[in-house]
Design a protein around this motif. Structure first.
Motif, PDB file in Angstrom:
ATOM      1  N   SER A   3       0.805  -1.224   0.000  1.00 27.33           N
ATOM      2  CA  SER A   3       0.000   0.000   0.000  1.00 27.33           C
ATOM      3  C   SER A   3       0.835   1.269   0.000  1.00 27.33           C
ATOM      4  N   VAL A   4       2.052   1.232   0.538  1.00 30.47           N
ATOM      5  CA  VAL A   4       2.859   2.453   0.509  1.00 30.47           C
ATOM      6  C   VAL A   4       4.126   2.320  -0.342  1.00 30.47           C
ATOM      7  N   LEU A   5       4.546   1.094  -0.609  1.00 31.61           N
ATOM      8  CA  LEU A   5       5.786   0.927  -1.393  1.00 31.61           C
ATOM      9  C   LEU A   5       5.586   1.422  -2.825  1.00 31.61           C
ATOM     10  N   PRO A   6       6.628   2.029  -3.414  1.00 34.06           N
ATOM     11  CA  PRO A   6       6.494   2.565  -4.765  1.00 34.06           C
ATOM     12  C   PRO A   6       6.627   1.460  -5.819  1.00 34.06           C
ATOM     13  N   ARG A   7       5.657   0.549  -5.867  1.00 39.33           N
ATOM     14  CA  ARG A   7       5.807  -0.606  -6.755  1.00 39.33           C
ATOM     15  C   ARG A   7       5.623  -0.183  -8.224  1.00 39.33           C
ATOM     16  N   THR A   8       6.323  -0.878  -9.091  1.00 38.09           N
ATOM     17  CA  THR A   8       6.192  -0.637 -10.533  1.00 38.09           C
ATOM     18  C   THR A   8       5.833  -1.961 -11.199  1.00 38.09           C
ATOM     19  N   GLN A   9       5.545  -1.908 -12.490  1.00 36.35           N
ATOM     20  CA  GLN A   9       5.246  -3.156 -13.210  1.00 36.35           C
ATOM     21  C   GLN A   9       6.442  -4.108 -13.154  1.00 36.35           C
ATOM     22  N   PHE A  10       7.659  -3.525 -13.044  1.00 41.64           N
ATOM     23  CA  PHE A  10       8.870  -4.357 -13.034  1.00 41.64           C
ATOM     24  C   PHE A  10       8.973  -5.124 -11.708  1.00 41.64           C
ATOM     25  N   ASP A  11       8.623  -4.426 -10.620  1.00 40.13           N
ATOM     26  CA  ASP A  11       8.652  -5.094  -9.307  1.00 40.13           C
ATOM     27  C   ASP A  11       7.624  -6.224  -9.275  1.00 40.13           C
ATOM     28  N   ASP A  12       6.446  -5.929  -9.841  1.00 45.69           N
ATOM     29  CA  ASP A  12       5.398  -6.956  -9.839  1.00 45.69           C
ATOM     30  C   ASP A  12       5.843  -8.179 -10.631  1.00 45.69           C
ATOM     31  N   ALA A  13       6.500  -7.943 -11.769  1.00 42.92           N
ATOM     32  CA  ALA A  13       6.927  -9.069 -12.606  1.00 42.92           C
ATOM     33  C   ALA A  13       7.957  -9.921 -11.857  1.00 42.92           C
ATOM     34  N   ILE A  14       8.884  -9.256 -11.164  1.00 43.91           N
ATOM     35  CA  ILE A  14       9.919 -10.000 -10.425  1.00 43.91           C
ATOM     36  C   ILE A  14       9.280 -10.818  -9.316  1.00 43.91           C
ATOM     37  N   ASP A  15       8.341 -10.186  -8.629  1.00 45.88           N
ATOM     38  CA  ASP A  15       7.680 -10.890  -7.534  1.00 45.88           C
ATOM     39  C   ASP A  15       6.927 -12.118  -8.056  1.00 45.88           C
ATOM     40  N   LYS A  31      12.837  -7.019  -2.260  1.00 46.20           N
ATOM     41  CA  LYS A  31      12.948  -7.163  -3.712  1.00 46.20           C
ATOM     42  C   LYS A  31      13.160  -5.815  -4.405  1.00 46.20           C
ATOM     43  N   MET A  32      13.033  -4.712  -3.667  1.00 48.75           N
ATOM     44  CA  MET A  32      13.294  -3.391  -4.265  1.00 48.75           C
ATOM     45  C   MET A  32      14.672  -2.847  -3.898  1.00 48.75           C
ATOM     46  N   ILE A  33      15.304  -3.431  -2.855  1.00 49.81           N
ATOM     47  CA  ILE A  33      16.535  -2.783  -2.380  1.00 49.81           C
ATOM     48  C   ILE A  33      17.764  -3.694  -2.348  1.00 49.81           C
ATOM     49  N   SER A  34      17.600  -4.984  -2.600  1.00 49.70           N
ATOM     50  CA  SER A  34      18.729  -5.895  -2.361  1.00 49.70           C
ATOM     51  C   SER A  34      19.527  -6.218  -3.609  1.00 49.70           C
ATOM     52  N   GLY A  35      20.774  -6.584  -3.361  1.00 53.98           N
ATOM     53  CA  GLY A  35      21.682  -6.949  -4.437  1.00 53.98           C
ATOM     54  C   GLY A  35      21.145  -8.062  -5.308  1.00 53.98           C
ATOM     55  N   ARG A  74      17.421  -4.878 -15.579  1.00 56.14           N
ATOM     56  CA  ARG A  74      17.305  -5.688 -16.812  1.00 56.14           C
ATOM     57  C   ARG A  74      15.883  -5.598 -17.382  1.00 56.14           C
ATOM     58  N   GLN A  75      14.916  -5.688 -16.460  1.00 58.10           N
ATOM     59  CA  GLN A  75      13.521  -5.637 -16.928  1.00 58.10           C
ATOM     60  C   GLN A  75      13.215  -4.283 -17.565  1.00 58.10           C
TER      61      GLN A  75
END
Ligand code: BGC
Length: 496
Positions: free
Chosen positions: A301-313, A326-330, A338-339
């Motif tokens: 609800s507060v994280l700045p998710r993008t379509q790229f984050d959703d695809a990775i998840d 999944k937004m901040i780690s190596g 890449r996405q």
């Protein structure tokens, strides 16, 4: 990206003549503006996240209540209390498992100080990461035996009073563990790509102890800790103003000192506080492992998710979990870039060579390290980026403008990660009320090796906690996770 914008962009299909070049430039600008808007987190959004994190921390320390959604932060008690370690002495072993490598450490402690250390790194084969408990812990136990042979320290197991002395060992296990005491705890769920069966829901100390027995390794696992806890404790031995331990590496997480009386979800801890807190101001404190990688995963609800984050998840083995991590780690930064790069190629903003590269087509093929190198490229015409893309990924990028776009993508992804990491530290310090004078012990490749990362974190912290944030010291604490386990073992085995 909003669906309206996507529809607009789909209708802009430039061909080769002059007018179309203007359209192509407009399309590129719209797409890049949209990416910037998604990846640069506005101060107001950061404040919202910070408030929500504070809320989740508070809820996570209380017993769960019907009708109140559980916190996305696990807020796990570590059973490590703040105390003086000045009288710790002896040889302690530590085992540090948290990613594809693990380390065995032997540490000599005198008067609470490390006076000598030996260590060796072992790589966990993929087959053990995804096999079962027996093979994973068997491999670890064999490696410890190997370490003792390699370092010629089998003599540590001296016979005393007709008995071979079991050596005290601290076990850093950097996954979400529900601890029930200083030397017991069940793995809640694997992260960072581990899937070995028969470990989730089991006491990892028992699994390790059993493997030691089977392999004839005479060690006694006296303490279990998370890598963040080890990092905090290592620094704390040198600097009593250390308030947090943070890992920003393959995975991400933090821990901090919490007043024991606030940990109301565990009656024993509260009872401890009642016994030890005193009117003259002594307040018992325990390290809490926040497991902040899971922050806001339930509803995002507060994280700045993008379509790229959703695809990775969606494609990950732990779908719907660890959304913050999944937004901040190596493990994920390169993959996010890449996405985005492939998306830009599909929209005609980057050359088709990106889309046709076999190497880049593979998930997780774009390394976070390269992501950092490209973002820091200052060579004229970005010649280093050009060489790197060609050598590592077989992508030729003749067009200089395209190279600048690639650099911007890598920078945006890193910038967001640093902003979010800073936000989490600010929220934690605000919870403790010690934001005006605090050392934060940080380890991990993302923090250590990504140019500019620390500066963005520091600015974000200052923006959120106000002027006091200038006295928040982000201090690199290399290898603290393993050494900390040995220190905690020293405390635990001496009851110090
Ligand atoms: C784990 C944490 C750990 C962090 C850093 C995360 O994936 O859940 O327990 O502290 O990685 O290693």
């Amino acid at each position: 990206m909003t669906s309206r914008l996507v529809t607009v962009l789909e209708h802009i299909t430039p061909t080769q003549n002059g007018d179309d070049a203007t359209l192509a430039a407009l399309k590129t600008r719209l797409i890049l503006d949209s990416l910037r808007a998604q990846f640069i987190v506005a101060p107001r959004r950061l404040r919202e996240m910070c408030s929500f994190m504070l809320h989740e921390m508070t809820i996570g320390l209380r017993p769960t209540q019907d009708g109140v959604p559980a916190s996305t932060l696990r807020m796990l008690p570590s059973y490590v209390y703040k105390r003086d370690a000045g009288n710790a002495n002896g040889i302690y072993y530590a085992l540090d498992l948290g990613g594809t490598n693990f380390r065995v450490i032997r540490m000599l402690v005198r008067g609470g100080r490390m006076v000598q250390s030996l260590s060796e790194k072992f790589t966990i084969p993929k087959s053990e990461m995804s096999g079962d408990a027996d093979s994973l812990f068997g491999f670890i136990a064999r490696s410890v035996r190997q370490f003792m042979v390699n370092k010629d320290v089998q003599g540590d197991n001296d016979v005393q009073n007709n008995q071979t002395k079991a050596l005290p060992l601290g076990f850093t296990f950097s996954f979400p563990v529900k601890q029930t005491g200083i030397s017991s705890g069940e793995l809640i769920s694997w992260t960072k790509g581990f899937t070995a069966k028969g470990v989730e829901g089991h006491d990892v100390v028992k699994l390790l102890q059993h493997a030691f027995q089977k392999q004839g390794v005479n060690m006694n696992v006296v303490a279990l800790c998370n890598d963040t806890v080890g990092t905090l404790i290592t620094r704390y031995f040198d600097d009593a103003t250390t308030e947090m331990g943070v890992i920003l590496g393959t995975g991400s997480n933090a821990c901090y000192w919490e007043k024991a009386r606030n940990i109301t979800k565990d009656a024993d801890i509260v009872a401890f506080a009642q016994r030890h807190d005193s009117a003259d101001g002594h307040t018992s404190e325990m390290v809490i492992n926040m497991e902040f990688g899971n922050f806001d995963s339930t509803h995002v609800s507060v994280l700045p998710r993008t379509q790229f984050d959703d695809a990775i998840d969606q494609a990950s083995p732990n779908r719907g979990a660890q959304r913050f991590e999944k937004m901040i780690s190596g493990m994920y930064l390169g993959e996010i870039s890449r996405q985005v790069l492939l998306y830009l190629a599909s929209m005609g903003v980057l050359p088709a060579s990106f889309g046709s590269s076999d190497r880049l087509a593979k998930a997780y093929s774009f390394h976070s390290k390269d992501n950092g190198l490209i973002s820091a490229d200052r060579t004229p015409g970005l010649m280093d980026t050009r060489q790197l893309l060609e050598e590592h990924y077989g992508v030729r990028v003749e067009d200089e403008r395209a190279r600048y776009i690639v650099r911007e993508v890598c920078t945006l992804v890193i910038h967001r990660a640093a902003q979010l990491s800073g936000m989490a530290i600010a929220a934690t310090l605000l919870k403790t009320g010690r934001q005006d004078n605090a050392t934060v012990a940080v380890d991990g490749s993302v923090f250590e090796k990504t140019p500019g990362f620390r500066a963005v974190m520091q600015r974000t912290i200052q923006g959120l906690v106000g002027r006091g944030g200038a006295d928040v010291r982000l201090t690199l604490t290399r290898d603290g996770s393993g050494f900390g386990a040995a220190f905690i073992a020293a405390l635990a085995s001496q009851g110090a």
